[in-house]
Design an enzyme around this catalytic site. Structure first.
Site, PDB file in Angstrom:
ATOM      1  N   PHE A 140       0.859  -1.321  -0.068  1.00  0.00           N
ATOM      2  CA  PHE A 140      -0.066  -0.027   0.096  1.00  0.00           C
ATOM      3  C   PHE A 140       0.717   1.412  -0.018  1.00  0.00           C
ATOM      4  CE2 PHE A 140      -2.407   3.520   1.765  1.00  0.00           C
ATOM      5  CZ  PHE A 140      -3.642   3.448   1.037  1.00  0.00           C
ATOM      6  N   ASP A 225       9.171   2.677   1.461  1.00  0.00           N
ATOM      7  CA  ASP A 225       7.931   3.439   1.979  1.00  0.00           C
ATOM      8  C   ASP A 225       7.738   3.062   3.438  1.00  0.00           C
ATOM      9  OD1 ASP A 225       5.436   4.202   2.807  1.00  0.00           O
ATOM     10  OD2 ASP A 225       4.289   3.321   0.955  1.00  0.00           O
ATOM     11  N   LYS A 254       2.744   9.965   8.316  1.00  0.00           N
ATOM     12  CA  LYS A 254       1.955   9.305   9.219  1.00  0.00           C
ATOM     13  C   LYS A 254       2.631   9.946  10.538  1.00  0.00           C
ATOM     14  CE  LYS A 254      -0.757   5.605   7.769  1.00  0.00           C
ATOM     15  NZ  LYS A 254      -0.630   4.919   6.604  1.00  0.00           N
TER      16      LYS A 254
HETATM   17  C1  LIG Z   1      -0.771   5.398   5.043  1.00  0.00           C
HETATM   18  C2  LIG Z   1      -0.040   4.866   4.197  1.00  0.00           C
HETATM   19  C3  LIG Z   1       0.298   5.537   2.969  1.00  0.00           C
HETATM   20  C4  LIG Z   1      -0.677   6.654   2.508  1.00  0.00           C
HETATM   21  O1  LIG Z   1      -0.592   7.812   3.440  1.00  0.00           O
HETATM   22  P1  LIG Z   1      -1.536   8.810   3.262  1.00  0.00           P
HETATM   23  O2  LIG Z   1      -0.981  10.302   4.358  1.00  0.00           O
HETATM   24  O3  LIG Z   1      -2.982   8.370   3.770  1.00  0.00           O
HETATM   25  O4  LIG Z   1      -1.407   9.635   2.016  1.00  0.00           O
HETATM   26  C5  LIG Z   1       1.388   5.385   2.114  1.00  0.00           C
HETATM   27  N1  LIG Z   1       2.044   4.096   2.232  1.00  0.00           N
HETATM   28  C6  LIG Z   1       1.973   3.430   3.615  1.00  0.00           C
HETATM   29  C7  LIG Z   1       3.072   2.228   4.115  1.00  0.00           C
HETATM   30  C8  LIG Z   1       1.089   3.708   4.539  1.00  0.00           C
HETATM   31  O5  LIG Z   1       0.967   3.119   5.523  1.00  0.00           O
END
Ligand SMILES: *Cc1c(COP(=O)(O)O)cnc(C)c1O
Length: 405
Positions: A140, A225, A254
């Site tokens: 994700f 990520d 986050k």
């Molecule tokens: C939450 C998340 C995102 C997206 O972040 P947003 O601030 O909602 O755009 C991307 N990558 C990972 C691994 C995430 O947990």
């Protein structure tokens, strides 16, 4: 309590786009790892706003930073730079592999920047043919069209017309498949060191080591990520530190703002050089208010006291979940690292993660799911031992409720 008569869950359906289905309760106040709703009911927070509130709610150091900067300067845009942004970039460079920082406002935006940078870099250094992005199923990376297409969940990316191309997906931790897929055409490889939304699935250390090696062999950029795993969540400032390898690009969001929206893309000077003046940008990215709060977050989190405390809390949470499982036999596994923990439901409770979440709210505990089979816990990195114990007691009652129907 003001508003509670008219500002209720029913109003949500009347005035909001129906892409979310929030809980019935509406929290109005938080302090540390406790939250209160409109009727004054108290909850223990093991969700942390999806791994965002890394220092709980209204941490005094963050409130102070927000108030101080709020009385000084909120926003300029990137026509000018500002002191909090310079300080934050300096701290991130000093604390990580990185030499250059780009600020954004969300995880998706940081990943969008990372992917655009990787494509630019490949074009500049190797030519048009080198455009393949390799990513992993169940990964994700956010909800912009590029990031959701790189993410490995077709349910999120389908139904919006033609997708950005040049993206290939592979099973996570499948090193043989990866060896067969990567080539000199590969521009970048994007992955989460622990898949968060995909079910709290950690990467094998050997898999990451070989991915790093193969990226080097084929001149492909490795993008980590760390939007969910970053800022102390796993007990290190960034999860890559556990593995003895570093990515070429890392994204963080986050927990970086502890609840204030901010994100960053970190990279090396050589790679960063491909984002020349005018190639990418953001109106809000690196805004003084957000950066001031993030500086306060890092001042607190990036210390031995807090990072070492994560491992202690992990042990307490893990032991508590194992004890509940010994009584009720609901999980096949408790996995994850630090305070990014997933309790995987066994065959009998498969697909029922949401039932556990709903029962938890009834018992006064906020937790999360990660897919239909995993109950996810991402509490504050500084949650007091007593709150962790009380939250586990409430979760045990919730589990008993689900088990007993
Ligand atoms: C939450 C998340 C995102 C997206 O972040 P947003 O601030 O909602 O755009 C991307 N990558 C990972 C691994 C995430 O947990």
């Amino acid at each position: 309590m003001s508003g509670s008569d008219t500002l209720n869950r029913a109003l949500f359906d009347d005035v909001m786009v129906p892409n979310y289905n929030p809980a019935a309760i509406i929290p109005v106040r938080g302090e540390g790892s406790r939250v209160w709703d409109q009727s004054g009911r108290e909850f223990i927070d093991f969700a942390g706003g999806i791994a965002v509130n890394c220092l709980g709610h209204c941490h005094p150091a963050l409130v102070k930073a927000l108030n101080e900067q709020g009385n000084k300067l909120w926003h300029l845009s990137n026509v000018m730079t500002n002191e909090p942004a310079l300080q934050l970039a300096k701290t991130l460079v000093d604390s990580t592999f990185a030499e250059r920082v780009y600020f954004a406002n969300s995880g998706a935006e940081a990943n969008e920047a990372a992917l655009k940078l990787a494509r630019r870099y490949a074009l500049e250094h190797h030519g048009e043919e080198k455009d393949q992005i390799i990513a992993f199923t169940q990964g994700f990376h956010g909800r912009t069209f590029f990031t959701v297409s790189v993410g490995g969940q077709p349910a999120y990316s389908d139904g919006f017309g033609p997708k950005p191309g040049g993206i290939d997906h592979l099973a996570y931790n499948d090193i043989e498949g990866f060896k067969a897929l990567i080539s000199d055409r590969t521009c970048a490889v994007m992955l989460e060191p622990i898949q968060g939304e995909g079910g709290i699935v950690p990467a094998d250390a050997e898999f990451l080591r070989q991915v790093r090696e193969l990226c080097d062999q084929h001149n492909a950029l490795l993008i980590f990520d760390e939007v969910q795993t970053g800022v102390g969540r796993t007990g290190k400032l960034y999860a890559y530190e556990h593995y003895g390898i570093a990515p070429d690009i890392l994204t963080t969001a986050k927990a970086l703002g502890g609840g204030f929206p901010i994100a960053a893309m970190l990279t090396t000077a050589k790679v960063a050089a491909s984002l020349k003046v005018g190639t990418h940008g953001s109106t809000y990215g690196g805004n003084p208010l957000a950066c001031a709060v993030a500086n306060a977050v890092l001042d607190v989190v990036n210390t031995d006291a807090v990072l070492n405390g994560v491992a202690q809390r992990e042990a307490q949470l893990r032991a508590g979940l194992e004890a509940i499982n010994a009584k009720f036999d609901v999980f096949s596994e408790v996995r994850g690292k630090g305070l990014l923990m997933g309790a995987v439901l066994n065959e009998q409770y498969k697909g029922k993660a949401r039932d556990f979440l709903v029962a938890s709210v009834d018992e006064g505990l906020m937790c999360l799911v990660a897919g239909a089979n995993v109950v996810r816990f991402t509490p504050s990195l500084v949650i007091p031992e007593a709150d962790l114990a009380e939250g586990l007691a409430r979760f045990e009652r919730a589990v008993a409720k689900v088990v007993n129907g």
